[in-house]
Design an enzyme around this catalytic site. Structure first.
Site, mmCIF file in Angstrom:
data_model
loop_
_atom_site.group_PDB
_atom_site.id
_atom_site.type_symbol
_atom_site.label_atom_id
_atom_site.label_comp_id
_atom_site.label_asym_id
_atom_site.label_seq_id
_atom_site.Cartn_x
_atom_site.Cartn_y
_atom_site.Cartn_z
ATOM 1 N N GLY A 51 6.087 -5.098 -2.271
ATOM 2 C CA GLY A 51 5.386 -4.772 -3.504
ATOM 3 C C GLY A 51 4.151 -5.646 -3.541
ATOM 4 O O GLY A 51 3.322 -5.574 -2.643
ATOM 5 N N GLU A 52 4.071 -6.497 -4.518
ATOM 6 C CA GLU A 52 2.925 -7.400 -4.647
ATOM 7 C C GLU A 52 3.461 -8.789 -5.014
ATOM 8 O O GLU A 52 4.004 -8.985 -6.100
ATOM 9 C CB GLU A 52 1.963 -6.835 -5.695
ATOM 10 N N SER A 53 3.297 -9.722 -4.081
ATOM 11 C CA SER A 53 3.916 -11.045 -4.259
ATOM 12 C C SER A 53 3.380 -11.768 -5.495
ATOM 13 O O SER A 53 4.116 -12.508 -6.158
ATOM 14 C CB SER A 53 3.703 -11.900 -3.006
ATOM 15 N N CYS A 83 8.091 -7.874 3.508
ATOM 16 C CA CYS A 83 6.676 -7.846 3.122
ATOM 17 C C CYS A 83 6.396 -8.832 1.975
ATOM 18 O O CYS A 83 6.443 -10.038 2.206
ATOM 19 C CB CYS A 83 6.267 -6.422 2.799
ATOM 20 N N ILE A 141 2.417 -2.249 5.613
ATOM 21 C CA ILE A 141 1.581 -1.815 4.490
ATOM 22 C C ILE A 141 0.983 -3.055 3.828
ATOM 23 O O ILE A 141 1.708 -3.829 3.207
ATOM 24 C CB ILE A 141 2.411 -1.013 3.457
ATOM 25 N N HIS A 178 8.504 -2.710 6.673
ATOM 26 C CA HIS A 178 9.378 -2.064 5.681
ATOM 27 C C HIS A 178 10.439 -1.180 6.340
ATOM 28 O O HIS A 178 10.272 0.053 6.364
ATOM 29 C CB HIS A 178 8.529 -1.174 4.770
ATOM 30 N N GLU A 180 13.120 -0.188 5.159
ATOM 31 C CA GLU A 180 13.761 0.679 4.159
ATOM 32 C C GLU A 180 13.065 2.021 4.006
ATOM 33 O O GLU A 180 13.619 2.916 3.375
ATOM 34 C CB GLU A 180 13.842 -0.062 2.813
HETATM 35 N N1 GLN Z 1 -0.084 -7.568 0.160
HETATM 36 C C1 GLN Z 1 1.109 -7.677 -0.648
HETATM 37 C C2 GLN Z 1 1.283 -9.089 -1.207
HETATM 38 O O1 GLN Z 1 0.487 -9.940 -1.004
HETATM 39 C C3 GLN Z 1 2.337 -7.298 0.126
HETATM 40 C C4 GLN Z 1 2.345 -5.815 0.443
HETATM 41 C C5 GLN Z 1 3.713 -5.223 0.565
HETATM 42 O O2 GLN Z 1 4.722 -5.802 0.131
HETATM 43 N N2 GLN Z 1 3.774 -4.027 1.106
HETATM 44 O O3 GLN Z 1 2.254 -9.341 -1.872
#
Ligand code: GLN
Length: 197
Positions: A51-53, A83, A141, A178, A180
């Protein structure tokens, strides 16, 4: 329907939670979303999704989950991060935003968005001896890459250019890609084995 074996959680603050729940349930696990400290108390292992850290970091603090998460990780709970989840498990992160914190646990340095614009997303096959045949079809991704590893970290996979994309240290497992989303379940199996052991 609840699966057999110990209950495991998927951190459900943001990201591709459903996909991980589906893989874990497909393997027969009793898998539940975790948003609250009481729900974390109830699980024997945790997946931190992609997702987005930066968002997962902020929400984990807002939901009072940061301290409980750090203490469970320190206490040896098996955790699998993909990720953004790998970023959350890393002790050190480069190209973080101001004030961004990780939970830590993996003695690695990870670089956010390590593949730049022209390689925002890509797919490749990875030979991972610990998982056997066939090769892992890996989808990246906006992925991070591990740039440094401490002495206790096992490198499971690297790209041809040497960038490290899967690591393990004790009960912690992290992949920059990923599994999953491709029907690959061997990392989740490995995580569930840790939970059962
Ligand atoms: N770029 C995202 C981050 O910094 C990670 C991307 C992802 O989890 N697919 O969290």
């Amino acid at each position: 329907m609840a699966g057999s074996g110990p209950r495991v959680g998927v951190l459900a603050l943001q990201g591709d939670v459903r996909e991980h729940l589906a893989v874990l349930r497909g393997l027969g696990a009793d898998a539940v979303p975790v948003r609250r400290p009481a729900e974390l108390d109830d699980v024997a292992g945790l997946v931190i999704p992609g997702g987005e850290s930066t968002v997962v970091d902020k929400l984990s603090r807002a939901f009072g989950l940061r301290e409980p998460l750090v203490s469970r990780i320190t206490g040896g709970m098996p955790v699998y991060g993909t990720c953004a989840g790998l970023i959350m498990l890393s002790d050190r992160v480069t190209d973080a935003i101001a004030g961004q914190q990780t939970l830590g646990g993996l003695d690695v340095t990870v670089r956010r968005n390590a593949f730049g614009n022209q390689n925002d997303s890509f797919e490749t096959d990875l030979d991972i001896p610990e998982l056997g045949d066939p090769a892992v079809h890996a989808v990246f991704i906006r992925a991070p890459a591990v740039t440094e590893t401490g002495p206790d970290v096992v490198i499971l996979a690297a790209l041809d250019d040497g960038r490290i994309v899967a690591v393990e240290q004790g009960n912690l497992l992290g992949t920059a890609f990923h599994p999953e989303v491709t029907g690959e379940d061997r990392f989740h199996r490995r995580f569930l084995q840790r939970v059962a052991g």
